[in-house]
Motif scaffolding. Structure first.
Motif, short mmCIF file in Angstrom:
data_model
loop_
_atom_site.label_atom_id
_atom_site.label_comp_id
_atom_site.label_asym_id
_atom_site.label_seq_id
_atom_site.Cartn_x
_atom_site.Cartn_y
_atom_site.Cartn_z
N ALA A 1 -11.85 9.53 -8.08
CA ALA A 1 -10.42 9.44 -8.39
C ALA A 1 -9.60 9.12 -7.15
O ALA A 1 -8.38 9.24 -7.18
CB ALA A 1 -9.95 10.76 -9.03
N LEU A 2 -10.28 8.75 -6.08
CA LEU A 2 -9.53 8.33 -4.89
C LEU A 2 -10.25 7.18 -4.22
O LEU A 2 -11.46 7.08 -4.27
CB LEU A 2 -9.37 9.48 -3.89
CG LEU A 2 -10.63 10.12 -3.30
CD1 LEU A 2 -10.35 10.66 -1.91
CD2 LEU A 2 -11.11 11.23 -4.21
N GLN A 3 -9.47 6.31 -3.66
CA GLN A 3 -10.04 5.26 -2.82
C GLN A 3 -9.54 5.49 -1.40
O GLN A 3 -10.21 6.10 -0.59
CB GLN A 3 -9.72 3.88 -3.38
CG GLN A 3 -10.57 3.60 -4.64
CD GLN A 3 -10.34 2.23 -5.26
OE1 GLN A 3 -9.95 1.29 -4.59
NE2 GLN A 3 -10.58 2.12 -6.54
N CYS A 4 -8.31 5.04 -1.11
CA CYS A 4 -7.82 5.27 0.25
C CYS A 4 -7.48 6.73 0.47
O CYS A 4 -7.44 7.21 1.59
CB CYS A 4 -6.62 4.39 0.56
SG CYS A 4 -5.05 4.99 -0.11
N GLY A 5 -7.17 7.45 -0.60
CA GLY A 5 -6.90 8.87 -0.47
C GLY A 5 -5.49 9.23 -0.05
O GLY A 5 -5.18 10.41 0.11
N PHE A 6 -4.65 8.25 0.11
CA PHE A 6 -3.30 8.56 0.60
C PHE A 6 -2.48 9.30 -0.46
O PHE A 6 -1.72 10.20 -0.16
CB PHE A 6 -2.58 7.29 1.05
CG PHE A 6 -1.34 7.58 1.87
CD1 PHE A 6 -1.45 7.93 3.21
CD2 PHE A 6 -0.08 7.52 1.29
CE1 PHE A 6 -0.32 8.22 3.96
CE2 PHE A 6 1.05 7.82 2.04
CZ PHE A 6 0.94 8.16 3.38
N CYS A 7 -2.64 8.88 -1.71
CA CYS A 7 -1.87 9.50 -2.78
C CYS A 7 -2.48 10.83 -3.22
O CYS A 7 -1.86 11.59 -3.96
CB CYS A 7 -1.83 8.57 -4.00
SG CYS A 7 -3.46 8.39 -4.79
N THR A 8 -3.73 11.08 -2.81
CA THR A 8 -4.52 12.17 -3.37
C THR A 8 -3.88 13.55 -3.25
O THR A 8 -3.79 14.28 -4.24
CB THR A 8 -5.94 12.15 -2.77
OG1 THR A 8 -6.45 10.82 -2.89
CG2 THR A 8 -6.86 13.11 -3.47
N LEU B 1 2.63 7.63 -7.82
CA LEU B 1 2.04 6.30 -7.72
C LEU B 1 0.72 6.33 -6.98
O LEU B 1 0.56 7.06 -6.01
CB LEU B 1 2.99 5.36 -6.96
CG LEU B 1 4.32 5.04 -7.62
CD1 LEU B 1 5.19 4.20 -6.68
CD2 LEU B 1 4.10 4.28 -8.93
N CYS B 2 -0.21 5.53 -7.47
CA CYS B 2 -1.44 5.27 -6.74
C CYS B 2 -1.60 3.76 -6.72
O CYS B 2 -1.46 3.12 -7.76
CB CYS B 2 -2.65 5.91 -7.41
SG CYS B 2 -4.21 5.40 -6.65
N ARG B 3 -1.89 3.20 -5.59
CA ARG B 3 -1.99 1.75 -5.50
C ARG B 3 -3.45 1.29 -5.55
O ARG B 3 -3.70 0.10 -5.61
CB ARG B 3 -1.34 1.28 -4.20
CG ARG B 3 -1.13 -0.21 -4.06
CD ARG B 3 -0.32 -0.80 -5.21
NE ARG B 3 0.23 -2.10 -4.87
CZ ARG B 3 0.79 -2.91 -5.76
NH1 ARG B 3 0.88 -2.54 -7.02
NH2 ARG B 3 1.28 -4.07 -5.38
N CYS B 4 -4.39 2.23 -5.49
CA CYS B 4 -5.79 1.81 -5.38
C CYS B 4 -6.59 1.95 -6.66
O CYS B 4 -7.35 1.07 -7.02
CB CYS B 4 -6.51 2.64 -4.32
SG CYS B 4 -5.83 2.54 -2.68
N THR B 5 -6.47 3.09 -7.32
CA THR B 5 -7.47 3.42 -8.34
C THR B 5 -7.18 2.86 -9.71
O THR B 5 -8.06 2.82 -10.56
CB THR B 5 -7.56 4.94 -8.53
OG1 THR B 5 -6.29 5.41 -9.03
CG2 THR B 5 -7.89 5.65 -7.24
N GLY B 6 -5.93 2.47 -9.96
CA GLY B 6 -5.60 2.05 -11.31
C GLY B 6 -5.49 3.23 -12.27
O GLY B 6 -5.40 3.04 -13.47
N PRO C 1 0.83 -1.20 0.00
CA PRO C 1 0.00 0.00 0.00
C PRO C 1 0.87 1.25 0.00
O PRO C 1 2.04 1.21 0.38
CB PRO C 1 -0.80 -0.11 1.30
CG PRO C 1 -0.13 -1.14 2.12
CD PRO C 1 0.65 -2.02 1.20
N LEU C 2 0.27 2.36 -0.43
CA LEU C 2 1.08 3.57 -0.53
C LEU C 2 1.40 4.15 0.84
O LEU C 2 2.42 4.80 1.02
CB LEU C 2 0.37 4.61 -1.40
CG LEU C 2 1.35 5.57 -2.05
CD1 LEU C 2 2.34 4.84 -2.92
CD2 LEU C 2 0.63 6.61 -2.85
N GLU C 3 0.52 3.91 1.79
CA GLU C 3 0.87 4.28 3.16
C GLU C 3 1.57 3.09 3.79
O GLU C 3 1.07 1.97 3.74
CB GLU C 3 -0.38 4.61 3.99
CG GLU C 3 -0.04 5.03 5.40
CD GLU C 3 -1.23 5.04 6.38
OE1 GLU C 3 -1.15 5.70 7.42
OE2 GLU C 3 -2.24 4.35 6.12
#
Ligand code: FAD
Ligand code: FES
Ligand code: FES
Lengths: 284, 769, 160
Positions: C99-106, C136-141, B191-193
Motif C-alpha cells: 500500500a505504499l511506494q514512495c511512502g511519503f503519503c503513508t 492524496l497519494c500520487r503513487c499507488t492509485g 509528486p506528493l513530496e
C-alpha cells in the motif's frame, strides 16, 4: 507557505472575546475558529491578520441544542457534530445529508458551522442551509446583540453583514416540521471539493400537494439564496416529474451564475436545473 | 534428494523499503538537517513576461535573521544551467539562468534568493524584495506564429524533424485521408513530496555535498562539477527517500545550484524546501502539445503514411532535457503499427509559462493519444471496427526485431520483440469485448451515454548503454549491492535484492541495496526512462554471478568437493545432493579476507563488479480498454471498467509490477479527466493549489483489471526484462478519450484532454440541437 | 513582533517543552522543534493529508492548526503506532498489501485510517473509501491502500 506573524489571544468567555474584538478588530484582528479556511489563506499570505482571537477555548460556544422550534449551533460546533448527529427530525436528517458533502472527515473534525457561515464562501453548504431554512446569524459585540436573517446577512462573495468587532456567537435554524421532505445534491469534479453548484429543497405535502416549498441554490451565484420563482412553481402542485421539471427550469432561469475559467454561466445554469430536479426527486 | 534454492525472481515478496516508511523513520529531503544551517527562500517573478529594470533588496536584508539576499548580480560568474547530455550550441541561448537577469519569462521564475536562520523569517524577508518590471505581452499559445525571444532569436529554437519514405507520394496514392487537430493539456508529475535541496560544503575534506538528490545523481554530479569548475571527486550527491519522482524530481534546477553556491560562499549548510505553490509554478511541467496530423490509408484501412506537424509548448526556457520529449514523441509516434511513410515536424516552441520536461511516459502519453485518436478516425472513415483497423496494421511477431529509421532518446528504434495481436486477443477475451459491445448497444438504446474505448501502444524501457554494480558479501553473511541506480519509490531495492538473491542463492532480506550515492560508486544511470530495473538488475546479476563462482571455488577447496557439485541455498554452500557438510557465505568471506591463509592466490574479498551493456532499448507493449458512462446532465464521466494488458517480458516481482501499472493508470487518469495547469491571457498561473490542480482521490478511481503477460521476453538482456514503470500511464489519455468519444456517438468529437464535464456537456447539448 | 510562547506538546505520550512563535503550524513544530519527522508536509493548505495526526484521537490536518492550539492535548503521530517492536496492524497491512511506494503519503494515511477505525470499527466499504479520499497519494492509485485498510480493520477488531 508560512503564515505571517500575529499575536495570539485565547479568551475563555464570550465577553472576553468581544472585548478583544472591540479592541483588535479595527487593527485587523480576526477570529480563529476551526482554521480550515483561515489558516490556508494565511499560508498563502492572502490573509495576514495581526491578531488572532482563538475562540476554541470558550466552552459556552461549543453547544449544539434543539428546542423551541430552533436548532442553535454555537460558534465552536464542528462540522463533524452533524456527521453522526443526534439532532432530531427532518432538520437533523437534512443536516446529516448535507454534511457528507463538506470537505473531508479530518477537516470536518476541526471546521465549524459558524466559521463557514462567517466565511461566506459562495459554495459553502452551510450557507446554503442558512439560506434555505431562513437561518439567523446571532452577532455579538460590546455594542450589543444583533440577529440578522440569512437573506440580509449574505451580501456578496465572502461578504457578510458581520462588522469587524462582531462575533458570530451562534447560527439559529428554524426547525422544519417533522413531515418535511428534504433533498440536497451538489456537483463537483472531485468528491469533497467546493461544489460548482448545489441545490437544497424542502417541502411538505398537504392533501397531496406541495406546501411550504423551499428551494435554495448555492455555488452558482455570489452567495446562496432561496429561489422564489422555483418555489412558486412547486406550491400547490402534486409532487412528480411535471412539477419538478418545471421548478428546476424556473430555478435555472432565475439564477445569474458566476463564470470562471472552467465553468461558463451557461454550464452552471444547466447544473442548477439538473441539481434542482435531482434534489426534488431525491427528497424524502 | 537434490536441494533446491528458493526462487526469488518472479516472487511477490514484501518490500525491503517499507519498514522505515511505515514507522515514520524515512529520511526525505525535509528530514535532512545540519547544525547551523541556513534556510533559503526564493523570490519569484509575479509577471509572466517583462523587462526587469531593478530589484530592491534593502528592506529584506535589514530583517533580523537574514544573512544574505542575492540577485543575479551576486552570482554573475555562474553559467546558465546546462543540458544533461552536454553542450548544445544552438539551444544554449535558451537555457535558464540561475537567477533572472534583465528579463523575466514566466510567473514563478527565480529572481532573488534570501538566506536566513529560520524559514518563516526567510519568507517574511522575501516578501519585502521589490521589483520594477515593465510588463511585456505574454506568449501563451505555442501554435501561434513564432515571435521574438530575444534580439535575433525567435520563440522557435528548433524544429525536430524525423521521417522516412516519400510522404507526398503516400498521400497521392491514398484511398482516404484522415485529418485531425489534437491537443494534450499541460500537466505534470506533481509528486506528493515537493522538491528539497540541502547544500553543505565540508571544508575539511573539500567536498561539496548535495542532499535531497534524486533520479540521476551521477549525471547531476558531472553537470554541477562542470558548472562550478570543480573535479567530480569534490562533489557528492546523496539520495535519501524520495517522495515520488515521475520525471520531475531530481533534475538540476536553479535552487539546487543556489544551495551549493551559498553553502560555499556563506560557509554554512543551506536548506531549501519548496512549498506547494512554488512547486506548481517552478518544477517542470509537461505534456502540452498540439498535433495537426494527417494519415493516408489504402482502401482496406492500412496506413500508407502519417504526416504530423506538432507544436510542443516548452514553456519559458529549455531545461536539462533539451528537446528530448519532442524527439521521443517523433520517434515513438507510429507505435505498434506498420507505417511505410512518415514525416513529423516538432515545432519546439517557447512560451511564457513554467518550463516543461519529462513526466512519466514522456512523448508517449501524448502521441499514444494522438495516434489512437487517428486510428479510431480511420476506422470510422472506412466503416471498419476499431479492432479490425488495428489488426490490419499491427506489426507481426515474425517481423521482429523490427527496425524503424527513427530515433528515440538518442537511440535507433528497434522493436525487439512482441506479439501485439496476441496481446490484443488476450485483452479482448479478458474483458469479453463482444459482450461489452452488445451491452453498450442495448444501454444506448435505453438512452444511456455509455462507450467503450481501446488503445494499443508500445512503451520503451531499458535505455542503455551501460550500467554496473558491485556485490560484496560481508563476513556476517550479509550481502551488499552497490549500485548507481536511484530509487524514487518504485521498489528498486527490493527488485535488485531479488535478482541478487536468486543469482547468489541467499534470502533477499539479507541483501542491502545501496543507491543514489556518488561517494559509493563512480558510475550510475539513476532511475529514469524505466531503465533501473532493466539495466541495474542485469548488472547486478552479472556481479552476483561472479561472486557465486568465487564462493563455489573457495567452498570447493574447503569442502574438498568439486565446485560443479556445489550449489548455494539460503546463504550456505552445499552439495547439490544435500549430502555432507556445508559452509555459509559469511564464512567464505572470512576465508577470503586479505590476511586469510586459506585464500590462496585468489583476490581478497567475496566481492565482484559486474557490468551490463545493451545496444538498444527494449519495447514492452500494452492494450488498454475502458468502459465509461457519461452523465448527460452534468457532463461528468464515470469509468465503469478498466483493463490494462501489458507484456513485461519477465516480471521480477508481480506485486510491484501491478502496483506500478495501477499507480501509473491513476496518474494517466488525472491527465485524461482532471489535471491541467491553466493560465490566463496574461500568463498568470491559475492552478497553483491542490484545490485547483485536481489530482484523483480514492473516490475518482475505478477498479482496474490488470493482465500482465510474459509472452515476449526481451532479447536485449539475459534476464529478459522489460520495464513496467511507464506502462500504466502511457495510453490512459488515449483510451479514455476513445471511450468518451464512443459514448458521444463515436463521431471524433474528443480532440483534446483533459476532458472536462463542461466540454462534454457542451458536446451533448450541441448534438441535441 | 515575534512574540514567543513556551508550550508543552504531548506527542505519543512524551512531553516536549518548546518555545515557539504562535504562527508556527503544529506540523512544523512536531517536525522541527520536536524532531518527529514521520509526519510529512505535502501542501500546507489542507488538501493532501500528508500531515494528518490524531489530536485527542481525532484525525486532523496538522498544517492547519497552530502548535499553540495543541497545548494540553494528546497528539499521536506515526512514530507512536507501534508498541515496542510490534507493529500496529495497520502498518503490517500496508506492508503486506503493498500500500505504499514512495511512502511519503503513508504516515498521513496510517493516522487517518487508525483514527477513523478506532472510532468506528465497523465502517463499511463505501464509508472507508469516502474517508480515504481525504488524503492524496500520487503513487499507488489507492487500490492497495483500500485493501490494506480493509484488512487492518479486521485485524484491529480481532486484536481489540
Ligand atoms: C481541503 C478543504 C476542503 C474544503 N471543502 C469545503 C467544502 O466542500 N465546503 C465547505 O463549506 N467548506 C469547505 N472547506 C472549508 C471548511 O469547511 C472550513 O471549515 C469553513 O469554511 C470555515 O470554518 P472554520 O471554523 O474552519 O473557520 P476559520 O477558518 O477559523 O475562519 C474562517 C473565517 O471566518 C471568520 N470566523 C470564523 N468563525 C467566526 C465567528 N464565530 N465569528 C466571526 N467570524 C468568524 C474567521 O475570522 C475567518 O475569517 C474546505 C476546507 C479545506 C481545507
Ligand atoms: S500538508 Fe497538511 S494537508 Fe497537505
Ligand atoms: S506512496 Fe507515494 S504518495 Fe503515496
Amino acid at each position: 507557505m508560512k503564515p505571517a506573524s500575529f499575536s495570539y489571544h485565547v479568551p475563555t468567555s464570550v465577553d472576553e472575546a468581544v472585548a478583544l474584538l472591540a479592541e483588535l478588530g479595527p487593527q485587523d484582528g480576526r477570529i480563529l475558529a476551526g482554521g480550515q479556511s483561515l489558516v490556508p489563506t494565511m499560508a498563502f499570505r492572502m490573509a495576514r491578520p495581526t491578531h488572532l482571537i482563538d475562540i476554541n477555548g470558550i466552552a459556552e460556544l461549543a453547544r449544539l441544542t434543539a428546542g423551541g422550534g430552533i436548532v442553535t449551533v454555537g460558534a465552536c460546533v464542528r462540522h463533524a457534530a452533524f456527521d453522526s448527529g443526534t439532532l432530531p427530525g427532518a432538520t437533523g436528517a437534512l443536516l446529516r445529508k448535507v454534511v457528507q458533502n463538506i470537505a473531508h472527515y479530518p477537516i470536518r473534525t476541526r471546521g465549524t458551522f459558524c466559521g463557514s457561515v462567517a466565511n461566506a464562501d459562495p459554495a459553502s453548504e452551510w450557507c446554503c442551509v442558512m439560506a434555505a431554512l431562513d437561518g439567523v446569524a446571532v452577532l455579538r459585540s460590546q455594542r450589543g446583540t444583533r440577529r440578522v436573517p440569512a437573506a440580509e446577512f449574505y451580501q456578496g462573495v465572502m461578504a457578510t453583514a458581520l462588522d469587524e468587532d462582531e462575533l458570530l456567537v451562534a447560527a439559529e435554524l428554524p426547525m422544519l416540521a417533522d413531515d418535511t421532505r428534504t433533498g440536497f445534491v451538489e456537483f463537483s469534479r472531485r468528491k469533497g471539493d467546493f461544489a460548482i453548484a448545489m441545490a437544497l429543497v424542502a417541502y411538505r405535502l398537504e392533501g397531496g400537494v406541495i406546501v411550504e416549498p423551499r428551494v435554495a441554490i448555492g455555488g452558482a451565484e455570489p452567495h446562496a439564496r432561496r429561489i422564489a420563482e422555483a418555489e412558486d412553481v412547486l406550491s400547490g402542485q402534486a409532487p412528480g416529474a411535471a412539477a419538478f421539471v418545471a421548478a428546476a427550469e424556473a430555478a435555472s432561469a432565475a439564477v445569474d451564475p458566476m463564470e470562471d475559467i472552467n465553468n461558463t454561466a451557461a454550464y452552471r445554469r444547466g447544473l442548477v436545473r439538473t441539481l434542482t430536479q435531482r434534489a426534488l426527486e431525491s427528497a424524502e | 534428494m537434490t536441494v533446491k534454492p528458493t526462487s526469488w525472481i518472479g516472487a511477490s515478496v514484501e518490500r525491503l523499503e517499507d519498514k522505515p516508511l511505515v514507522t515514520g523513520r524515512g529520511r526525505f529531503a525535509g528530514d535532512v538537517s545540519f547544525p547551523h544551517q541556513l534556510h533559503m527562500r526564493m523570490v519569484r517573478s509575479s509577471y509572466a513576461h517583462g523587462r526587469l529594470k531593478a530589484i530592491d533588496v534593502t528592506e529584506a536584508r535589514a530583517v533580523p535573521g537574514v544573512v544574505a539576499v542575492w540577485t543575479a548580480d551576486d552570482i554573475a560568474d555562474l553559467p546558465p544551467i546546462d543540458f544533461r547530455e552536454g553542450p548544445n550550441e544552438k539551444l544554449a541561448p535558451f537555457r535558464q539562468s540561475v537567477l533572472a537577469k534583465d528579463v523575466v519569462r514566466y510567473a514563478g521564475e527565480p529572481v532573488a534568493a534570501v538566506f536566513a536562520t529560520d524559514p518563516y523569517v526567510a519568507e517574511d524577508a522575501a516578501e519585502l524584495v521589490t521589483m520594477d518590471v515593465d510588463e511585456l505581452d505574454a506568449v501563451i499559445d505555442a501554435s501561434l506564429p513564432a515571435s521574438e525571444f530575444a534580439a535575433g532569436l525567435t520563440t522557435e529554437p528548433t524544429i525536430c524533424r524525423q521521417g522516412y519514405g516519400d510522404i507526398a507520394a503516400a498521400f497521392k496514392g491514398a484511398a482516404a485521408i484522415v485529418e485531425m487537430d489534437l491537443s494534450v493539456g499541460r500537466h505534470s508529475g506533481v509528486p506528493l513530496e515537493t522538491r528539497g535541496a540541502i547544500g553543505r560544503y565540508d571544508a575539511a575534506r573539500d567536498v561539496l555535498e548535495l542532499h535531497g538528490a534524486a533520479k540521476v545523481p551521477h549525471k547531476n554530479r558531472e553537470s554541477l562539477a562542470r558548472m562550478f569548475g570543480r573535479s567530480t571527486a569534490g562533489v557528492h550527491l546523496y539520495e535519501g527517500h524520495v517522495g515520488g519522482g515521475f520525471g520531475v524530481r531530481g533534475e538540476i534546477y536553479p535552487e539546487d545550484v543556489l544551495v551549493l553556491v551559498a553553502a560555499m560562499r556563506l560557509g554554512r549548510p543551506v536548506k531549501w524546501l519548496e512549498d506547494r505553490r512554488e512547486h506548481m509554478i517552478a518544477a517542470n511541467h509537461s505534456r502540452q502539445q498540439r498535433h495537426c496530423i494527417r494519415a493516408a490509408v489504402d482502401a482496406e484501412g492500412r496506413l500508407i503514411g502519417i504526416d504530423d506537424d506538432f507544436f510542443h509548448d516548452q514553456g519559458a526556457y529549455i531545461r536539462t532535457h533539451g528537446t528530448r520529449v519532442a524527439d521521443t514523441a517523433c520517434g515513438i509516434l507510429p507505435g505498434p503499427y506498420r507505417l511505410p511513410h512518415y514525416r513529423v515536424n516538432a515545432h519546439f516552441r517557447l512560451t511564457n509559462k513554467t518550463p516543461a520536461a519529462t513526466y512519466r511516459s514522456p512523448g508517449r502519453y501524448e502521441t499514444n493519444f494522438v495516434r489512437e485518436r487517428l486510428m479510431d478516425a480511420i476506422a470510422r472513415k472506412l466503416g471498419l471496427s476499431r479492432i479490425e483497423v488495428r489488426r490490419r496494421n499491427l506489426i507481426s511477431p515474425d517481423e521482429m526485431p523490427y527496425e524503424r529509421p527513427l530515433v528515440a532518446l538518442g537511440d535507433e528504434v528497434v522493436l525487439d520483440s512482441g506479439d501485439y495481436e496476441g496481446l490484443l486477443n488476450k485483452a479482448l477475451e479478458r474483458c469479453q469485448w463482444d459482450r461489452l459491445e452488445r451491452e453498450v448497444a442495448e444501454r444506448r438504446k435505453a438512452g444511456e451515454y455509455v462507450g467503450l474505448g481501446l488503445a494499443m501502444y508500445v512503451e520503451k524501457s531499458g535505455l542503455g548503454p551501460t550500467d554496473g554494480a558491485r556485490v560484496n558479501v560481508h563476513t556476517n553473511g550479509e550481502v551488499e549491492v552497490i549500485t548507481g541506480g536511484a530509487s524514487v519509490g518504485q521498489g528498486f531495492e527490493t527488485v535488485i535484492a531479488q535478482v541478487c538473491a536468486e543469482t547468489l542463492g541467499v534470502d533477499y532480506k539479507r541483501v542491502r541495496v545501496i543507491h543514489g550515492r556518488t561517494d559509493r560508486i563512480e558510475y550510475g544511470i539513476g532511475a529514469h526512462a524505466t531503465r533501473a530495473t532493466v539495466m541495474t538488475a542485469n548488472a547486478t546479476a552479472v556481479a552476483a554471478g561472479k561472486v557465486r563462482v568465487k564462493a563455489l571455488d573457495m567452498a570447493a577447496q574447503l569442502l574438498q568437493t568439486d565446485a560443479g557439485q556445489l550449489t548455494i541455498v539460503n546463504g550456505s554452500v552445499m552439495r547439490t545432493d544435500g549430502a555432507g557438510a556445508s559452509i555459509d557465505l559469511g564464512d567464505l568471506a572470512h576465508h577470503l579476507r586479505p590476511v586469510s591463509p586459506t585464500r590462496g592466490e585468489r583476490d581478497p574479498g567475496l566481492a565482484a563488479e559486474g557490468w551490463f551493456t545493451t545496444a538498444h532499448m527494449t519495447y514492452p507493449y500494452g492494450v488498454q480498454i475502458a468502459l465509461v458512462r457519461i452523465d448527460p446532465s452534468t457532463g461528468g464521466v464515470d469509468i465503469e471498467k478498466m483493463l490494462i494488458a501489458f507484456d513485461v517480458g519477465r516480471s521480477i516481482n508481480p506485486m510491484l509490477v501491478r502496483g506500478q501499472l495501477v499507480g501509473g493508470f491513476v496518474q494517466g487518469l488525472g491527465g485524461a479527466l482532471f489535471e491541467e495547469f491553466q493560465y490566463d491571457e496574461r500568463g498568470q498561473p491559475l492552478s497553483v493549489t491542490f484545490a485547483d490542480y485536481l489530482m484523483p482521490t480514492a473516490h475518482e478511481v475505478p477498479e482496474v483489471d490488470i493482465l500482465v503477460t510474459e509472452d515476449a521476453p526481451s532479447s536485449c538482456n539475459p534476464l529478459g526484462i522489460k520495464g513496467a514503470g511507464e506502462g500504466g500511464v502511457a495510453a490512459v489519455g488515449a483510451v479514455i478519450a476513445s471511450a468518451v468519444d464512443d459514448a458521444l456517438g463515436g463521431k471524433g468529437l474528443i480532440t483534446q484532454i483533459p476532458i472536462t464535464p463542461q466540454a462534454v456537456k457542451a458536446m451533448i447539448d450541441g448534438q441535441r440541437k | 513582533m515575534t512574540e514567543r510562547r513556551e508550550i508543552t506538546l504531548t506527542i505519543n505520550g512524551t512531553a516536549h517543552k518548546v518555545t515557539v512563535e504562535p504562527r508556527r503550524t503544529l506540523a512544523d513544530v512536531i517536525r522541527d522543534d520536536c524532531g518527529q519527522t514521520g509526519t510529512h508536509i505535502g501542501c500546507e493548505h489542507g488538501v493532501c493529508g500528508a500531515c494528518t495526526v490524531l489530536v485527542d484521537n481525532e484525525p486532523v490536518r496538522s498544517c492547519l492548526m497552530f502548535a499553540v492550539q495543541a497545548e494540553g492535548r494528546s497528539i499521536r503521530t506515526v512514530e507512536g503506532l507501534q508498541q515496542g517492536e510490534q507493529l500496529h496492524p495497520m502498518q503490517e497491512a500496508f506492508m503486506r498489501h503493498h500500500a505504499l511506494q514512495c511512502g511519503f503519503c503513508t504516515p498521513g494515511f496510517l493516522m487517518l485510517a487508525v483514527g477513523a477505525l478506532e472510532k468506528r470499527p465497523d465502517l463499511n466499504d463505501e464509508e472507508l473509501v469516502d474517508i480515504l479520499s481525504s488524503n492524496l497519494c500520487r503513487c499507488t492509485g489507492y487500490e492497495n491502500i483500500i485493501k490494506a485498510v480493509r484488512a487492518a480493520a479486521a485485524d484491529m477488531k480481532a486484536r481489540a
